[in-house]
Design a protein around this motif. Structure first.
Motif, PDB file in Angstrom:
ATOM      1  N   GLU A 171       0.340  -1.401   0.450  1.00  0.00           N
ATOM      2  CA  GLU A 171       0.194   0.180  -0.370  1.00  0.00           C
ATOM      3  C   GLU A 171       0.867   1.424   0.150  1.00  0.00           C
ATOM      4  OE1 GLU A 171      -3.261   0.342   2.630  1.00  0.00           O
ATOM      5  OE2 GLU A 171      -3.259   2.178   2.295  1.00  0.00           O
ATOM      6  N   ARG A 172       1.856   1.404   0.644  1.00  0.00           N
ATOM      7  CA  ARG A 172       2.883   2.381   0.926  1.00  0.00           C
ATOM      8  C   ARG A 172       3.578   2.693  -0.578  1.00  0.00           C
ATOM      9  NH1 ARG A 172       7.593   3.091  -0.838  1.00  0.00           N
ATOM     10  NH2 ARG A 172       8.563   1.141   0.129  1.00  0.00           N
ATOM     11  N   PHE A 173       4.009   1.740  -1.417  1.00  0.00           N
ATOM     12  CA  PHE A 173       4.013   1.609  -2.215  1.00  0.00           C
ATOM     13  C   PHE A 173       3.223   2.181  -3.696  1.00  0.00           C
ATOM     14  CE2 PHE A 173       5.260  -0.199  -7.050  1.00  0.00           C
ATOM     15  CZ  PHE A 173       6.425   0.121  -6.943  1.00  0.00           C
ATOM     16  N   VAL A 174       2.265   1.667  -3.164  1.00  0.00           N
ATOM     17  CA  VAL A 174       0.819   2.828  -4.614  1.00  0.00           C
ATOM     18  C   VAL A 174       1.023   3.530  -4.507  1.00  0.00           C
ATOM     19  CG1 VAL A 174      -1.352   1.707  -5.063  1.00  0.00           C
ATOM     20  CG2 VAL A 174      -0.383  -0.308  -4.642  1.00  0.00           C
ATOM     21  N   ALA A 175       1.029   4.178  -3.114  1.00  0.00           N
ATOM     22  CA  ALA A 175       0.617   5.826  -2.738  1.00  0.00           C
ATOM     23  C   ALA A 175       2.046   6.493  -2.912  1.00  0.00           C
ATOM     24  CB  ALA A 175       0.507   5.522  -0.715  1.00  0.00           C
ATOM     25  N   GLU A 176       2.855   6.121  -3.030  1.00  0.00           N
ATOM     26  CA  GLU A 176       4.053   7.371  -3.066  1.00  0.00           C
ATOM     27  C   GLU A 176       3.950   6.846  -4.918  1.00  0.00           C
ATOM     28  OE1 GLU A 176       7.733   5.919  -1.578  1.00  0.00           O
ATOM     29  OE2 GLU A 176       6.870   6.346   0.101  1.00  0.00           O
ATOM     30  N   TYR A 177       3.454   6.243  -5.970  1.00  0.00           N
ATOM     31  CA  TYR A 177       3.895   6.636  -7.340  1.00  0.00           C
ATOM     32  C   TYR A 177       2.819   6.877  -7.776  1.00  0.00           C
ATOM     33  CZ  TYR A 177       7.995   4.676  -7.029  1.00  0.00           C
ATOM     34  OH  TYR A 177       9.451   3.762  -6.348  1.00  0.00           O
ATOM     35  N   ASP A 178       2.967   7.973  -9.428  1.00  0.00           N
ATOM     36  CA  ASP A 178       2.174   8.448  -9.992  1.00  0.00           C
ATOM     37  C   ASP A 178       1.073   7.847 -10.352  1.00  0.00           C
ATOM     38  OD1 ASP A 178       2.187  10.647  -9.029  1.00  0.00           O
ATOM     39  OD2 ASP A 178       4.187  11.074 -11.407  1.00  0.00           O
ATOM     40  N   LYS A 179       1.291   6.334 -11.087  1.00  0.00           N
ATOM     41  CA  LYS A 179       0.837   5.104 -11.738  1.00  0.00           C
ATOM     42  C   LYS A 179       1.858   4.426 -11.876  1.00  0.00           C
ATOM     43  CE  LYS A 179      -0.558   6.958 -16.320  1.00  0.00           C
ATOM     44  NZ  LYS A 179      -1.100   6.113 -16.112  1.00  0.00           N
ATOM     45  N   VAL A 180       0.422   2.767 -11.161  1.00  0.00           N
ATOM     46  CA  VAL A 180       0.858   1.952 -10.515  1.00  0.00           C
ATOM     47  C   VAL A 180       0.400   0.623 -11.960  1.00  0.00           C
ATOM     48  CG1 VAL A 180       0.565  -0.228  -8.989  1.00  0.00           C
ATOM     49  CG2 VAL A 180       0.941   2.192  -8.524  1.00  0.00           C
ATOM     50  N   ILE A 181       1.290  -0.184 -12.189  1.00  0.00           N
ATOM     51  CA  ILE A 181       1.173  -1.432 -13.359  1.00  0.00           C
ATOM     52  C   ILE A 181       0.842  -2.551 -12.854  1.00  0.00           C
ATOM     53  CG2 ILE A 181       1.813  -2.368 -15.213  1.00  0.00           C
ATOM     54  CD1 ILE A 181       1.242  -0.072 -16.561  1.00  0.00           C
ATOM     55  N   VAL A 182      -0.191  -3.293 -12.240  1.00  0.00           N
ATOM     56  CA  VAL A 182      -0.344  -4.485 -12.252  1.00  0.00           C
ATOM     57  C   VAL A 182      -0.207  -5.902 -12.849  1.00  0.00           C
ATOM     58  CG1 VAL A 182      -1.205  -6.125 -10.277  1.00  0.00           C
ATOM     59  CG2 VAL A 182      -1.944  -3.811  -9.982  1.00  0.00           C
ATOM     60  N   LEU A 183       1.131  -6.229 -13.022  1.00  0.00           N
ATOM     61  CA  LEU A 183       1.618  -6.807 -14.279  1.00  0.00           C
ATOM     62  C   LEU A 183       1.223  -8.610 -13.656  1.00  0.00           C
ATOM     63  CD1 LEU A 183       3.306  -6.981 -17.168  1.00  0.00           C
ATOM     64  CD2 LEU A 183       5.410  -7.310 -16.067  1.00  0.00           C
ATOM     65  N   GLU A 184       0.791  -9.035 -14.264  1.00  0.00           N
ATOM     66  CA  GLU A 184       0.297 -10.470 -14.294  1.00  0.00           C
ATOM     67  C   GLU A 184       0.356 -11.748 -15.096  1.00  0.00           C
ATOM     68  OE1 GLU A 184      -2.925 -10.928 -11.578  1.00  0.00           O
ATOM     69  OE2 GLU A 184      -3.387  -9.006 -11.856  1.00  0.00           O
ATOM     70  N   ILE A 185       0.378 -12.508 -15.711  1.00  0.00           N
ATOM     71  CA  ILE A 185       0.093 -14.126 -16.712  1.00  0.00           C
ATOM     72  C   ILE A 185      -1.101 -14.410 -16.478  1.00  0.00           C
ATOM     73  CG2 ILE A 185       1.183 -15.464 -17.683  1.00  0.00           C
ATOM     74  CD1 ILE A 185       3.632 -15.000 -15.625  1.00  0.00           C
ATOM     75  N   ASN A 186      -2.318 -13.489 -16.382  1.00  0.00           N
ATOM     76  CA  ASN A 186      -3.387 -14.457 -16.826  1.00  0.00           C
ATOM     77  C   ASN A 186      -3.820 -12.993 -17.678  1.00  0.00           C
ATOM     78  OD1 ASN A 186      -4.192 -11.548 -15.064  1.00  0.00           O
ATOM     79  ND2 ASN A 186      -3.713 -13.097 -12.924  1.00  0.00           N
ATOM     80  N   ARG A 187      -5.450 -13.202 -18.019  1.00  0.00           N
ATOM     81  CA  ARG A 187      -6.454 -12.473 -18.433  1.00  0.00           C
ATOM     82  C   ARG A 187      -6.904 -11.154 -17.822  1.00  0.00           C
ATOM     83  NH1 ARG A 187     -12.279 -14.662 -20.431  1.00  0.00           N
ATOM     84  NH2 ARG A 187     -12.464 -13.974 -18.473  1.00  0.00           N
ATOM     85  N   ASP A 188      -7.345 -11.953 -16.350  1.00  0.00           N
ATOM     86  CA  ASP A 188      -8.381 -10.586 -15.850  1.00  0.00           C
ATOM     87  C   ASP A 188      -7.472  -9.523 -15.171  1.00  0.00           C
ATOM     88  OD1 ASP A 188     -10.565 -11.627 -17.647  1.00  0.00           O
ATOM     89  OD2 ASP A 188     -11.526 -13.157 -15.694  1.00  0.00           O
ATOM     90  N   GLY A 189      -6.262  -9.748 -14.866  1.00  0.00           N
ATOM     91  CA  GLY A 189      -5.721  -9.136 -13.491  1.00  0.00           C
ATOM     92  C   GLY A 189      -6.444  -9.506 -12.849  1.00  0.00           C
ATOM     93  N   GLN A 190      -6.238 -10.629 -12.212  1.00  0.00           N
ATOM     94  CA  GLN A 190      -6.297 -10.866 -10.575  1.00  0.00           C
ATOM     95  C   GLN A 190      -5.678 -10.558  -9.524  1.00  0.00           C
ATOM     96  OE1 GLN A 190      -6.787 -15.162  -9.982  1.00  0.00           O
ATOM     97  NE2 GLN A 190      -7.798 -15.697 -12.476  1.00  0.00           N
TER      98      GLN A 190
END
Lengths: 345, 602
Positions: free
Chosen positions: B533-552
Motif C-alpha cells: 500500500e505504501r508503494f502504491v501511495a508513492e507513485y503516480d501510476k502503478v501497473i499490476v503485471l500478471e500472467i492471466n487474462r483478467d488481472g487477478q
C-alpha cells in the motif's frame, strides 16, 4: 446417607466418563441405541477416552459423536469424506483409536469412493454405518442401500437394486465385516467390542430404523420388519483379554473362538447353520441368500487378521509422528550444506 | 562473410517429438553452458502426451541474465517431422537452421543458414536399437562445435545427466563427438554465435522449483504428504518421495513422514485436514483442477481452524485447459477458495530459493494462524531449471503455534475455549486429540467459543469477524514485498511469482525505448503486506503485471486498497500459455502508460 456403589471398568473409570451430550435426534431413533452401545462397548473394553478419536461425515448419524464419548476429541467433517480425514489423522498419530460413524447416504453415495479406498488401504479404524435406507436430515429421500421392493412412509416403492456395503467390503478384502441391528443390543455390543479389539479396518453395517421416514411395515428397515426377518449367523460373546476365561458363560453347543489383535476373543456359537467367517465366498453367499429372500443376515460375516494396516505398510517410525521432536523433523544445517554441495558437483 | 560474433546473447529453439529422449540432450546443452559460467535459462514447452506430440525446448544464453524466452530465435534445430514445415517457415531471415537430414523433408530457406546432418543414420551406426534417442546427441555435438562449448563442460553435463550409468555416458559422448566431427568437416563452423566462458560462482547450480519446494517441505518438518498425480505438480510430490528417505529417516530406520497417493484431490485435501487436526504437518500439492475439487475441505480448514499446506503449481485453466502450459490464473481461486466468506494466506515464491524457503515457512505460518496456507507456484517456475547459489537454512525454529500440550499450560489460561480469542489477535489456543486436554468435537457447522454447535446469529457474526481479524493480522508477518525503487516516483510496477524471471528485461526495454525508469514491487504473499500500500501511495501510476487474462491481483488490490489510490492502478495482464516474453509485456505497459495520459512518457 445412602451409599451408591459406582461400577468401574478395568481402568477404574465409571461409565459416566464415556457418555456425551443429549441427543437431538428423533425419539426412538435407531442411531441413539447405537450411541448407547458405543458408550457401553468402549467402557467395557476399558479404552481410555482420550485415546479415542470420534470421526464422522454429515447426516443424522454423523451428528451422533456429540452424544457419546464426551472426553474424546472428535471431528464432524464434511459429507462422505470422513475416511480421508481419518487417514490423515491416523498417519500422524497411529496410537489413536479411530471410531468412525457414518450413514448410508454418507457412505454408499457421496462417500463411496473414500469408503472403498479406506478399506483398500486397510486403514486402522472401526467404521460404523448407521444404515436406515433414507436421508433423514433432508426429510426422507431414499438412499442407495434401500432394498428393491421396500417402501418408505411417503412415496413410491423403491425399484433400484441396493448397494450392499458388507458385500462391497468383503469383495475389497476388508478384514472385519459384520452386520447387525440397532435393536440387537447384545449382538451389536459384542461385535463392536470385537471390532475395537481388531487391528485394521472393521466395518459394521448396522440396520438402524428411521422412526420418522421409514418405520412403516412396508419398509424393510422398520423395527417390525427387521425383528421378524433377521437371520443371525451365530450367537456372539466377547471375552476380553483382561477377564479370566472361566468367568464367561460357556455356551452349550458348538462354538468357534476368534483370537483378536489385543488378545481378546470373539466366541461364535453356532445357530443352526454353520458359517465360517474365514470363508469370503460363504460370507457373500450368506448376504446374497438373505437378500434373495428379503431377509437381513446379521453377525460376523468375514474375518481375516493377516493384512498390514495402512500405517504399518508405510514403515513409519515407532513414535507417533506428532510426538517427534524438532531434531527428527528438520534435518541439520550440515545436512543442508551437504545437500547444496551435492547439487554443485 | 560474417559479421562479428554475437557472444552469450542468443536463443536456441529445439523442435523435437515427445518421448524421443530429447529432454536429456536439451538438458546436457543447458548444463554445459551453465557449467561454463554463462547465464542461461531453459524452457520446456511440452505437450500433454507421453510419446509423439511436438515439444520445443528454448535455451537462452544472456550475459544480461535475461531468463525469459527471447523474442527472436537465432538458432533453430528441427528434428520433428510433424512440425518441420512450420518450424522452418516461422524462422526469421538469417536464422541458423540445423536439421536432421534423415527426416528427408525440405528446408527451403535461401535467406537462412541451413546446416544438415544425417543424425539418425549416424546414430544407427553406433547403436541401431537406440538410434532414435541417440540421434538427439548429434545436434548437441553440432551445437557444441559451432558455438564453441567446452568439451569438459559437455563431459560433466553428460555425467550429471546419466549419473552412474557408464554405458549410457560412453554411448552419448561418442554420439556427441561424432556430431562435432561432422560439423567441423562438413559445415562452415562460424555461424556468428558463440558461447564464451564466464567466471562461474562455484556455488551456483540449476534446480527445478518443484524440487526446491519439496526440499523446503522436508526442512519444514512435513509429517504427511497426500497427493493425486496432476501435471505440473507431480514432480513436487515425487521429489519429496525421492528425498525423504535420504534426509528424514528416524533412528529406528522408520519414516518420519507418511506419503499417501490419494484416490482423488478431495481425499488428498481431507488427509491434510486430518493430519493438521491431529497436530501434524500435512501437505498436498496439486494444480488448478485439484484446487477446484479441494475447495470444500479448504472451507472446512478455514472455519474449523485447522492448519495445513497446499501447493498449487498453476497450469493454464479454465477446466482442463492447457495442462502443460504456464499461467498465474489461480490467484483469485486460492485467495477466496470455498463457499461463504473465506480468505486464505497465499505465499508466492518468485525464485527457486523462495520455493525452498516458503516450502518450510508455509508450515510455520499454517500452525501460527491455524489455517490453510497455499504455496503458489506455476509450471514455469516449478518445472523449469533455475539458478541458485544454494538454499539457506531456516532462520527460526519450527513455530508450532498456540498448542496447549500440558495441564499446566491449560491451567494458565483463564476461561479456555477452543475458539476463544484470549490474546486479542484472533488466534485461539488448541488442544490435540490424544492429549486428554479439553476435548471437543470439531465441526464445519456453526460453533460458539467452546466449539459447541450454535446457530445463534450473534455468535456466528462474531466468529466470522474474528476469522477476518485473524487473517488480517497476518499481513505484516508474511514475507514482505521485494522492492526495487528509483528516485523518480512516476511509475511503479507490481508483479508476483515467476514474472520475476522476466521483469529485469521488461525494465530494460522500458528504459531503453523511453528513458523511463520504473520501480518494481514484487508481492510475495496474500493478504498483501502494508508495504504494498505504501508503494502504491508513492507513485503516480502503478501497473499490476500478471500472467492471466483478467488481472487477478489487480482485482484484489482494487478491492482492498483505500479508494483514493484506485485511479492510479492499471492492469497489464496477458496469458497465452507460453512463459512470458519481455517485449510482449513491455509493449502492453507502454500502451497502458500512453493511452490515458501524456504526462508520464514525455
Amino acid at each position: 446417607m445412602s451409599m451408591r456403589q459406582i461400577q468401574l471398568n478395568v481402568i477404574d473409570l465409571p461409565k459416566a466418563d464415556y457418555t456425551g451430550g443429549p441427543s437431538s435426534l428423533c425419539p426412538g431413533c435407531g442411531h441413539d441405541q447405537i450411541s448407547n452401545v458405543i458408550i457401553q462397548a468402549a467402557w467395557e473394553n476399558g479404552i481410555a477416552p482420550e485415546t479415542i478419536a470420534k470421526m464422522s461425515g454429515i447426516g443424522c448419524s454423523s451428528k451422533t459423536p456429540a452424544y457419546f464419548l464426551g472426553k474424546s476429541h472428535g471431528f464432524n467433517t464434511v459429507h462422505g469424506r470422513m475416511p480421508s480425514v481419518t487417514t490423515g489423522a491416523n498417519m500422524v498419530n497411529k496410537d489413536l483409536a479411530f471410531l468412525g460413524v457414518s450413514g448410508d447416504g454418507d457412505t454408499a453415495s457421496i462417500g463411496i469412493g473414500q469408503f472403498v479406498h479406506a478399506i483398500r488401504r486397510n486403514l486402522n479404524m472401526v467404521y460404523i454405518i448407521e444404515n436406515n435406507g433414507v436421508y433423514g436430515l433432508t426429510k426422507g429421500q431414499y438412499s442407495a442401500t434401500v432394498e428393491r421392493g421396500s417402501k418408505k412412509k411417503k412415496g413410491e416403492v423403491n425399484e433400484n437394486p441396493p448397494i450392499d456395503l458388507c458385500k462391497m467390503a468383503i469383495n475389497l478384502g476388508c478384514g472385519f465385516v459384520a452386520r447387525s441391528f440397532s435393536g440387537s443390543k447384545k449382538q451389536l455390543t459384542a461385535l463392536l467390542r470385537a471390532a475395537l479389539s481388531h487391528r485394521g479396518m472393521a466395518v459394521i453395517d448396522v440396520i438402524s430404523p428411521c422412526v420418522t421416514f421409514a418405520n412403516n411395515d412396508e419398509s424393510y428397515r422398520s423395527y417390525n420388519y427387521v425383528k421378524t426377518n433377521e437371520e443371525e449367523l451365530h450367537a456372539v460373546d466377547y471375552i476380553p483379554h483382561f477377564t479370566p476365561i472361566e468367568e464367561v458363560e460357556i455356551p452349550e453347543g458348538e462354538f468357534d473362538d476368534i483370537e483378536l489383535f489385543d488378545g481378546s476373543t470373539l466366541r461364535l456359537e453356532t445357530l443352526g447353520g454353520d458359517h465360517d467367517p474365514s470363508d469370503a465366498v460363504a460370507a457373500l453367499a450368506a448376504v446374497h441368500d438373505a437378500e434373495q429372500n428379503d431377509k437381513h443376515v446379521t453377525g460376523l460375516l468375514y474375518y481375516d487378521s493377516k493384512m498390514k494396516t495402512a500405517d504399518e505398510a508405510l514403515g513409519l517410525t515407532e513414535t507417533p509422528l506428532v510426538d517427534l521432536p524438532e531434531e527428527q523433523l528438520r534435518p541439520s544445517k550440515v545436512a543442508l550444506d551437504e545437500l547444496n554441495q551435492s547439487f554443485r558437483t | 562473410m560474417r559479421m562479428a560474433k554475437t557472444v552469450n546473447d542468443f536463443t536456441i529453439n529445439i523442435a523435437t517429438a515427445n518421448g524421443t529422449g530429447s529432454q536429456s540432450a536439451n538438458l546436457i546443452l543447458l548444463h554445459s553452458m551453465f557449467e561454463m559460467g554463462v547465464p542461461v535459462s531453459g524452457k520446456n514447452l511440452f505437450p500433454s502426451n507421453i510419446s509423439g506430440l511436438p515439444t520445443w525446448f528454448i535455451i537462452r544464453a544472456s550475459d544480461e541474465g535475461y531468463q525469459a524466452p527471447g523474442d527472436t530465435t537465432h538458432v533453430q534445430v528441427v528434428m520433428n517431422k510433424d512440425t518441420w514445415l512450420a518450424d522452418v517457415e516461422k524462422a526469421e531471415a538469417g536464422t541458423i537452421i540445423i536439421h536432421n537430414m534423415d527426416v528427408k523433408l525440405p528446408v527451403e530457406r535461401d535467406d537462412c543458414v541451413v546446416l544438415g546432418m544425417p543424425m539418425t543414420k549416424m546414430a544407427r551406426s553406433i547403436n541401431p536399437r537406440l538410434a532414435r534417442m541417440i540421434a538427439n546427441m548429434y545436434y548437441v555435438g553440432a551445437l557444441a562445435e559451432t558455438l564453441g562449448i567446452d568439451q569438459n563442460a559437455i563431459n560433466s553435463a553428460v555425467a550429471q545427466q546419466f549419473k552412474g550409468k557408464d554405458k549410457a555416458i560412453e554411448l552419448n559422448l561418442q554420439a556427441i563427438s561424432e556430431g562435432r566431427e561432422y560439423a567441423r568437416e562438413n559445415w562452415d563452423c562460424d555461424i556468428g554465435y558463440a558461447i564464451e566462458a564466464r567466471d562461474k560462482d562455484p556455488n551456483t547450480f540449476l534446480i527445478e522449483g518443484n524440487e526446491a519446494a519439496a526440499l523446503g517441505c522436508i526442512f519444514g518438518g512435513i509429517n504427511m504428504l497426500s497427493w493425486y498425480p496432476i501435471t505440473p505438480s507431480s514432480s513436487l510430490a515425487e521429489a519429496l518421495i525421492a528425498w525423504l528417505p535420504k534426509l528424514r529417516q528416524a533412528d529406528d530406520g522408520g519414516a518420519t513422514c507418511a506419503v499417501i497417493q490419494a484416490e482423488d484431490e478431495l481425499a488428498a485435501a481431507g488427509m491434510v485436514v486430518g493430519a493438521g487436526w491431529a497436530g501434524g504437518r500435512g501437505m498436498t500439492c496439486t494444480s488448478g483442477p485439484g484446487i477446484s475439487l479441494m475447495s470444500e475441505f479448504i472451507g472446512l480448514a478455514y472455519f474449523a481452524e485447522v492448519p495445513g499446506v497446499i501447493w498449487d503449481i498453476n497450469r493454464v485453466g479454465p477446466s482442463t485447459g492447457l495442462p502443460t502450459r504456464t499461467q498465474q490464473g489461480d490467484l483469485n481461486l486460492l485467495y477466496e477458495a470455498s463457499h461463504g466468506d473465506t480468505q486464505h494466506i497465499v505465499l508466492i515464491p518468485g525464485t527457486v530459493d523462495e520455493c525452498f524457503e516458503f516450502g518450510w515457512r508455509a508450515f510455520d505460518v499454517a500452525e501460527q494462524f491455524q489455517t490453510l496456507v497455499f504455496g503458489f507456484s506455476d509450471l514455469d517456475l516449478g518445472m523449469n531449471r533455475w539458478a541458485t547459489a544454494g538454499f539457506e537454512y531456516p532462520d527460526q525454529k519450527l513455530d508450532r503455534g498456540k498448542v496447549i500440550r500440558t495441564q499446566e499450560q491449560l491451567d494458565a489460561i483463564e476461561n479456555f475455549g477452543r475458539y476463544r480469542d484470549v490474546d486479542g489477535d484472533g488466534i485461539p489456543y488448541r488442544t490435540l486429540p490424544g492429549s486428554g486436554l479439553e476435548p471437543i468435537l470439531y465441526r464445519g457447522t456453526g460453533h460458539d467459543e467452546d466449539g459447541i454447535y450454535s446457530e445463534d446469529p450473534g455468535i456466528y457474526a462474531a466468529t466470522v469477524a474474528r476469522l477476518k481479524r485473524k487473517i488480517e493480522g497476518a499481513r505484516d508477518l508474511l514475507p514482505a514485498p521485494i522492492l526495487r525503487e528509483e528516485n523518480d516516483k512516476q511509475v511503479g510496477i507490481i508483479y508476483y511469482g515467476s514474472v520475476e524471471n522476466t521483469i529485469t528485461e521488461i525494465d530494460d526495454i522500458l528504459e531503453s525505448t523511453t528513458g523511463l525508469k520504473v520501480s518494481t514491487c514484487r508481492v510475495r504473499a496474500l493478504p498483501y503486506h502494508s508495504e504494498v500500500e505504501r508503494f502504491v501511495a508513492e507513485y503516480d501510476k502503478v501497473i499490476v503485471l500478471e500472467i492471466n487474462r483478467d488481472g487477478q491481483l489487480y482485482g484484489i488490490l482494487r478491492k482492498e486498497l483505500p479508494v483514493e489510490h484506485l485511479s492510479k492502478l492499471h492492469s497489464v495482464a496477458f496469458s497465452d500459455g507460453i512463459p512470458p516474453r519481455a517485449r510482449v509485456y513491455a509493449e502492453m505497459i507502454l500502451k497502458t502508460l500512453t493511452s490515458d495520459t501524456t504526462e508520464v512518457i514525455a
